[in-house]
Write a protein that holds these residues in place. Structure first.
Motif, PDB file in Angstrom:
ATOM      1  N   GLY A  81     -14.371  -0.684  -3.236  1.00 23.43           N
ATOM      2  CA  GLY A  81     -13.063  -0.341  -2.685  1.00 23.43           C
ATOM      3  C   GLY A  81     -12.055  -1.469  -2.761  1.00 23.43           C
ATOM      4  O   GLY A  81     -10.892  -1.255  -3.039  1.00 23.43           O
ATOM      5  N   ARG A  82     -12.520  -2.669  -2.452  1.00 20.42           N
ATOM      6  CA  ARG A  82     -11.589  -3.800  -2.513  1.00 20.42           C
ATOM      7  C   ARG A  82     -12.355  -5.071  -2.844  1.00 20.42           C
ATOM      8  O   ARG A  82     -12.398  -6.004  -2.053  1.00 20.42           O
ATOM      9  CB  ARG A  82     -10.876  -3.949  -1.179  1.00 20.42           C
ATOM     10  CG  ARG A  82      -9.578  -4.709  -1.317  1.00 20.42           C
ATOM     11  CD  ARG A  82      -8.780  -4.703  -0.055  1.00 20.42           C
ATOM     12  NE  ARG A  82      -9.567  -5.158   1.074  1.00 20.42           N
ATOM     13  CZ  ARG A  82      -9.111  -5.251   2.307  1.00 20.42           C
ATOM     14  NH1 ARG A  82      -7.889  -4.887   2.575  1.00 20.42           N
ATOM     15  NH2 ARG A  82      -9.865  -5.691   3.279  1.00 20.42           N
ATOM     16  N   PRO A 104      -3.986   5.283  -2.329  1.00 18.07           N
ATOM     17  CA  PRO A 104      -4.618   4.455  -1.282  1.00 18.07           C
ATOM     18  C   PRO A 104      -5.655   5.259  -0.498  1.00 18.07           C
ATOM     19  O   PRO A 104      -5.547   6.480  -0.426  1.00 18.07           O
ATOM     20  CB  PRO A 104      -3.455   4.054  -0.368  1.00 18.07           C
ATOM     21  CG  PRO A 104      -2.216   4.655  -0.933  1.00 18.07           C
ATOM     22  CD  PRO A 104      -2.588   5.632  -1.997  1.00 18.07           C
ATOM     23  N   SER A 105      -6.628   4.544   0.057  1.00 17.30           N
ATOM     24  CA  SER A 105      -7.616   5.219   0.912  1.00 17.30           C
ATOM     25  C   SER A 105      -6.884   5.801   2.110  1.00 17.30           C
ATOM     26  O   SER A 105      -5.913   5.225   2.581  1.00 17.30           O
ATOM     27  CB  SER A 105      -8.643   4.228   1.422  1.00 17.30           C
ATOM     28  OG  SER A 105      -9.354   3.691   0.355  1.00 17.30           O
ATOM     29  N   GLN A 123      -5.532   6.484   5.628  1.00 21.49           N
ATOM     30  CA  GLN A 123      -5.448   5.659   6.834  1.00 21.49           C
ATOM     31  C   GLN A 123      -5.999   6.506   7.977  1.00 21.49           C
ATOM     32  O   GLN A 123      -5.486   7.586   8.249  1.00 21.49           O
ATOM     33  CB  GLN A 123      -3.986   5.297   7.119  1.00 21.49           C
ATOM     34  CG  GLN A 123      -3.370   4.435   6.035  1.00 21.49           C
ATOM     35  CD  GLN A 123      -3.786   2.973   6.131  1.00 21.49           C
ATOM     36  OE1 GLN A 123      -3.684   2.368   7.188  1.00 21.49           O
ATOM     37  NE2 GLN A 123      -4.283   2.423   5.050  1.00 21.49           N
ATOM     38  N   ASP A 144     -12.237  -0.455  -8.988  1.00 19.82           N
ATOM     39  CA  ASP A 144     -12.909  -1.676  -8.522  1.00 19.82           C
ATOM     40  C   ASP A 144     -12.818  -2.770  -9.584  1.00 19.82           C
ATOM     41  O   ASP A 144     -12.567  -3.933  -9.261  1.00 19.82           O
ATOM     42  CB  ASP A 144     -14.416  -1.407  -8.314  1.00 19.82           C
ATOM     43  CG  ASP A 144     -14.774  -0.953  -6.906  1.00 19.82           C
ATOM     44  OD1 ASP A 144     -13.885  -0.877  -6.047  1.00 19.82           O
ATOM     45  OD2 ASP A 144     -15.980  -0.670  -6.685  1.00 19.82           O
ATOM     46  N   GLU A 188     -13.734  -1.380   4.436  1.00 16.15           N
ATOM     47  CA  GLU A 188     -12.734  -0.500   5.023  1.00 16.15           C
ATOM     48  C   GLU A 188     -12.205   0.555   4.094  1.00 16.15           C
ATOM     49  O   GLU A 188     -11.867   1.637   4.505  1.00 16.15           O
ATOM     50  CB  GLU A 188     -11.527  -1.344   5.325  1.00 16.15           C
ATOM     51  CG  GLU A 188     -11.397  -1.725   6.714  1.00 16.15           C
ATOM     52  CD  GLU A 188     -10.534  -2.933   6.681  1.00 16.15           C
ATOM     53  OE1 GLU A 188      -9.337  -2.774   6.450  1.00 16.15           O
ATOM     54  OE2 GLU A 188     -11.102  -4.023   6.835  1.00 16.15           O
ATOM     55  N   GLU A 189     -12.046   0.162   2.833  1.00 19.67           N
ATOM     56  CA  GLU A 189     -11.442   1.124   1.918  1.00 19.67           C
ATOM     57  C   GLU A 189     -12.511   2.011   1.323  1.00 19.67           C
ATOM     58  O   GLU A 189     -13.615   1.572   1.056  1.00 19.67           O
ATOM     59  CB  GLU A 189     -10.711   0.374   0.802  1.00 19.67           C
ATOM     60  CG  GLU A 189      -9.479  -0.285   1.332  1.00 19.67           C
ATOM     61  CD  GLU A 189      -8.396  -0.382   0.261  1.00 19.67           C
ATOM     62  OE1 GLU A 189      -8.356   0.478  -0.640  1.00 19.67           O
ATOM     63  OE2 GLU A 189      -7.613  -1.312   0.361  1.00 19.67           O
ATOM     64  N   ASP A 190     -12.156   3.260   1.134  1.00 14.38           N
ATOM     65  CA  ASP A 190     -13.119   4.181   0.553  1.00 14.38           C
ATOM     66  C   ASP A 190     -12.425   5.046  -0.491  1.00 14.38           C
ATOM     67  O   ASP A 190     -12.215   6.244  -0.293  1.00 14.38           O
ATOM     68  CB  ASP A 190     -13.720   5.048   1.664  1.00 14.38           C
ATOM     69  CG  ASP A 190     -14.844   5.914   1.135  1.00 14.38           C
ATOM     70  OD1 ASP A 190     -15.354   5.617   0.034  1.00 14.38           O
ATOM     71  OD2 ASP A 190     -15.193   6.891   1.806  1.00 14.38           O
ATOM     72  N   PRO A 191     -12.046   4.429  -1.615  1.00 15.81           N
ATOM     73  CA  PRO A 191     -11.295   5.183  -2.618  1.00 15.81           C
ATOM     74  C   PRO A 191     -12.065   6.383  -3.156  1.00 15.81           C
ATOM     75  O   PRO A 191     -11.455   7.377  -3.544  1.00 15.81           O
ATOM     76  CB  PRO A 191     -11.022   4.159  -3.726  1.00 15.81           C
ATOM     77  CG  PRO A 191     -11.945   3.036  -3.476  1.00 15.81           C
ATOM     78  CD  PRO A 191     -12.264   3.033  -2.017  1.00 15.81           C
ATOM     79  N   VAL A 207       0.835  -1.211   0.000  1.00 12.69           N
ATOM     80  CA  VAL A 207       0.000   0.000   0.000  1.00 12.69           C
ATOM     81  C   VAL A 207       0.869   1.261   0.000  1.00 12.69           C
ATOM     82  O   VAL A 207       0.580   2.234  -0.695  1.00 12.69           O
ATOM     83  CB  VAL A 207      -0.974  -0.004   1.202  1.00 12.69           C
ATOM     84  CG1 VAL A 207      -1.787   1.286   1.257  1.00 12.69           C
ATOM     85  CG2 VAL A 207      -1.900  -1.199   1.132  1.00 12.69           C
ATOM     86  N   GLU A 234     -16.478   2.429   7.971  1.00 12.79           N
ATOM     87  CA  GLU A 234     -16.922   1.100   7.535  1.00 12.79           C
ATOM     88  C   GLU A 234     -18.425   0.911   7.787  1.00 12.79           C
ATOM     89  O   GLU A 234     -19.149   0.398   6.940  1.00 12.79           O
ATOM     90  CB  GLU A 234     -16.106  -0.003   8.221  1.00 12.79           C
ATOM     91  CG  GLU A 234     -16.586  -1.390   7.828  1.00 12.79           C
ATOM     92  CD  GLU A 234     -15.523  -2.473   7.842  1.00 12.79           C
ATOM     93  OE1 GLU A 234     -14.404  -2.230   8.318  1.00 12.79           O
ATOM     94  OE2 GLU A 234     -15.826  -3.571   7.346  1.00 12.79           O
TER      95      GLU A 234
END
Ligand SMILES: Nc1ncnc2c1ncn2[C@@H]1O[C@H](COP(=O)(O)OP(=O)(O)O)[C@@H](O)[C@H]1O
Ligand SMILES: [Mg+2]
Length: 290
Positions: free
Chosen positions: A160-161, A77-78, A80, A196, A180-183, A60, A90
Motif C-alpha cells: 500500500g505504501r 486513494p484508499s 478514508q 506498490d 494503513e493503506e489498502d489499495p 491525496v 491495519e
C-alpha cells in the motif's frame, strides 16, 4: 520456545503486558495525543499508534481527483475510514502479513483506536542513514527492500505504501509495518501491486547513492519473485504514467515539489526499464552480488 511473542495470530486485546507497563501506557495515552509515540519503559521500548489524528493531505485529495479525471485506477486513494475501522483494517493487514511469514511488529495491546506494539528495531531508513558513507552498503538496502516487495506480491499481498521508513530487519529478513493503506480494496490486486512498485521506486530513485546501478538492480530483485500478471500491469502502469510526464514536467517548471520530482524520476526509470525481459525465464541472471 515459541512464546506468545512470536505468534502472529493473537486475538485483539490479548495482553502481553506487565502491570507497570499498563500504567505507563495509560499515562502516555492520557498525557499526549501524538499519532505515533515511542515509549521507553524500564523493560523495553514500545510504540503506541493512534488512529484518527491524521488529516488527509492535499496531495491525496489531488490524487483522487486525478484518478477520476484521467480514469487511472492506480491513483485511487484508499478509502478514508472512521478511526475504529481504520485500525481494524491495519490490524487485519498486519496479521495477514504475519500469517504469510513476513516479520511484522508484535501487537501487545489494542483498544478500539490505539494499538501498542513491541519495538521492531531500527527501520531500514535508519540502517541506511547509519551506513550512508558506504554507497554500496547503503544502496544494498534498497535492493533488499525491492526483493522483499517481490515476495510480498508473490504471496498475494500488497503493501500500500512501501517505504524504507516502514521496513525493518528481523534476523536479516525484511519486515513490514504501517498498513494503513489498502489499495487492493479499491483496485485489482495486480494493479495495487504494480502501484506498490511505482511507489517504492519513488523511494529508490530519490534515495539511491548510485541510481544508475541501484535502480536496475532493485527492479531485477523485484522481478525475481513478481507474479506475471503484476509485471504486465507494471508495464501498463509505466506507460500510463509516462503519458502524464509532459504535464508533470510542465507543472514542475512552475513548482517542482519533491513528490513531483520523485514521480518524474521513477516514471522515467520504469518507462524505459526492460520489463518485457521479465516474461522470459532467463531473467534471474547473476549480476548483483550485493
Ligand atoms: N513497532 C515499531 N517498531 C519500531 N519503530 C516503529 C514502530 N511503530 C512505529 N515505528 C516508527 O514510527 C514511524 C511511524 O509509524 P507508522 O506506523 O509508519 O505511522 P505513519 O502512518 O504515521 O507513517 C515508523 O516509520 C517507525 O520509524
Ligand atoms: Mg509510516
Amino acid at each position: 520456545m515459541a512464546s506468545l511473542a512470536e505468534r502472529s495470530g493473537a486475538p485483539m486485546g490479548e495482553r502481553d503486558l506487565h502491570d507497570d507497563e499498563i500504567a505507563e501506557i495509560v499515562r502516555a495515552l492520557v498525557e499526549s495525543d501524538g499519532r505515533v509515540q515511542r515509549l521507553d519503559l524500564p523493560r523495553r521500548r514500545l510504540w503506541i499508534k493512534r488512529q484518527g489524528s491524521k488529516v488527509m493531505p492535499v496531495f491525496v485529495a489531488l490524487q483522487g481527483l486525478a484518478a477520476a479525471l484521467f480514469r487511472l485506477p492506480f491513483l485511487r486513494p484508499s478509502p478514508q475510514l472512521a478511526p475504529e475501522a481504520m485500525q481494524a483494517r491495519e490490524i487485519e493487514r498486519l496479521r495477514a502479513f504475519g500469517k504469510a511469514g513476513f516479520p511484522v511488529p508484535r501487537l501487545v495491546y489494542a483498544s478500539a483506536t490505539a494499538m501498542v506494539m513491541a519495538d521492531a528495531g531500527p527501520t531500514i531508513a535508519e540502517h541506511m542513514r547509519r551506513v550512508r558513507a558506504d554507497a554500496g552498503a547503503h544502496d544494498a538496502f534498497l535492493v533488499k527492500g525491492a526483493e522483499a516487495l517481490g515476495r510480498v506480491h508473490a504471496a498475494g499481498l500488497s503493501h500500500g505504501r512501501p517505504h524504507v521508513r516502514d521496513f525493518f530487519l528481523a534476523d536479516g529478513a525484511v519486515g513490514f509495518m504501517d498498513f494503513e493503506e489498502d489499495p487492493a480494496s479499491v483496485m485489482p490486486l495486480e494493479t495495487a501491486q504494480a502501484r506498490d512498485v511505482l511507489l517504492y521506486f519513488l523511494v529508490v530513485t530519490s534515495f539511491a547513492a548510485s541510481p544508475d546501478k541501484t535502480c536496475p538492480a532493485a527492479l531485477d530483485a523485484w522481478l525475481r519473485h513478481a507474479p506475471v500478471a503484476t509485471r504486465r500491469e507494471l508495464r501498463t502502469l509505466a506507460s500510463v504514467a509516462s503519458r502524464i510526464l509532459p504535464l508533470a514536467r510542465l507543472i514542475g517548471r512552475v513548482h517542482m515539489g519533491s513528490d513531483l520530482r520523485r514521480f518524474i524520476m521513477a516514471t522515467e526509470f520504469l518507462m524505459q526499464a526492460p520489463l518485457d525481459r521479465a516474461e522470459s525465464p532467463n531473467t534471474a541472471k547473476a549480476g548483483q552480488d550485493g
